[in-house]
Scaffold this motif. Structure first.
Motif, short mmCIF file in Angstrom:
data_model
loop_
_atom_site.label_atom_id
_atom_site.label_comp_id
_atom_site.label_asym_id
_atom_site.label_seq_id
_atom_site.Cartn_x
_atom_site.Cartn_y
_atom_site.Cartn_z
N PHE A 109 1.02 -1.03 -0.08
CA PHE A 109 0.01 0.15 0.03
C PHE A 109 0.89 1.33 -0.08
N ALA A 110 0.26 2.42 -0.33
CA ALA A 110 1.04 3.74 -0.16
C ALA A 110 0.80 4.14 1.17
N PRO A 111 1.75 4.57 1.90
CA PRO A 111 1.39 5.01 3.39
C PRO A 111 0.48 6.07 3.46
N SER A 112 0.20 6.67 2.49
CA SER A 112 -0.69 7.88 2.55
C SER A 112 -2.17 7.25 2.59
N GLN A 113 -2.37 5.87 2.00
CA GLN A 113 -3.71 5.24 2.41
C GLN A 113 -4.02 5.18 3.72
N VAL A 114 -2.80 4.66 4.35
CA VAL A 114 -3.07 4.54 5.88
C VAL A 114 -3.58 5.60 6.66
N LEU A 115 -2.72 6.67 6.26
CA LEU A 115 -2.86 8.05 7.01
C LEU A 115 -4.19 8.54 6.59
N THR A 116 -4.73 8.60 5.26
CA THR A 116 -6.17 8.72 5.17
C THR A 116 -7.07 7.85 5.58
N ALA A 117 -6.88 6.76 5.97
CA ALA A 117 -8.10 5.93 6.53
C ALA A 117 -8.03 6.08 8.07
#
Length: 134
Positions: A109-117
């Motif tokens: 995953f892109a780390p930004s996906q986790v931050l957004t979630a």
């Protein structure tokens, strides 16, 4: 005006992923509490539970305590605790083993996906009972 920091527990057994997530969340304005095992995550929840605002956990943490266990423990302490699961293989069990109102992100995953979630779940939790905009 004093900055109100949001402390996020990140439980990930792979140091490289843990470090990338730490950088991403800190750049996003969050504070992070990093652990490598499920046992450490449970201890962190017990010790820091009042301060923690969200949990990001790998499902397979390489010990007896899984990410599923970590999330359930977090929700026992705070039923509204935002939970984001990360996994490469265990996603098929999410509906059976995951806690309600959580998000599952599959690796890679892109780390930004986790931050957004995490941000989405925090925003949803901060507006309980608010009617949707019309």
């Amino acid at each position: 005006m004093e900055k109100t920091s949001v402390l996020v527990l990140i439980a990930e057994d792979e140091a490289e992923i843990r470090n990338i997530l730490q950088d991403t969340f800190e750049e996003g304005g969050f504070d992070v509490f990093l652990v490598a095992t499920g046992e450490e995550a449970i201890s962190a929840l017990d010790d820091q539970g009042e301060n923690l605002r969200a949990v990001v956990t790998d499902i397979m943490l390489g010990g007896d305590v899984t990410g599923w266990d970590v999330a359930r423990h977090a929700r026992q302490l705070r039923p509204e605790m935002p939970v984001v699961y990360m996994t490469g293989t265990e996603g098929v069990d999410w509906s059976a083993l995951g806690v309600p109102n959580s998000i599952l992100i599959t690796k890679p995953f892109a780390p930004s996906q986790v931050l957004t979630a995490v941000s989405q779940l925090l925003n949803a939790a901060s507006t309980p009972g608010t009617p949707p905009a019309t």
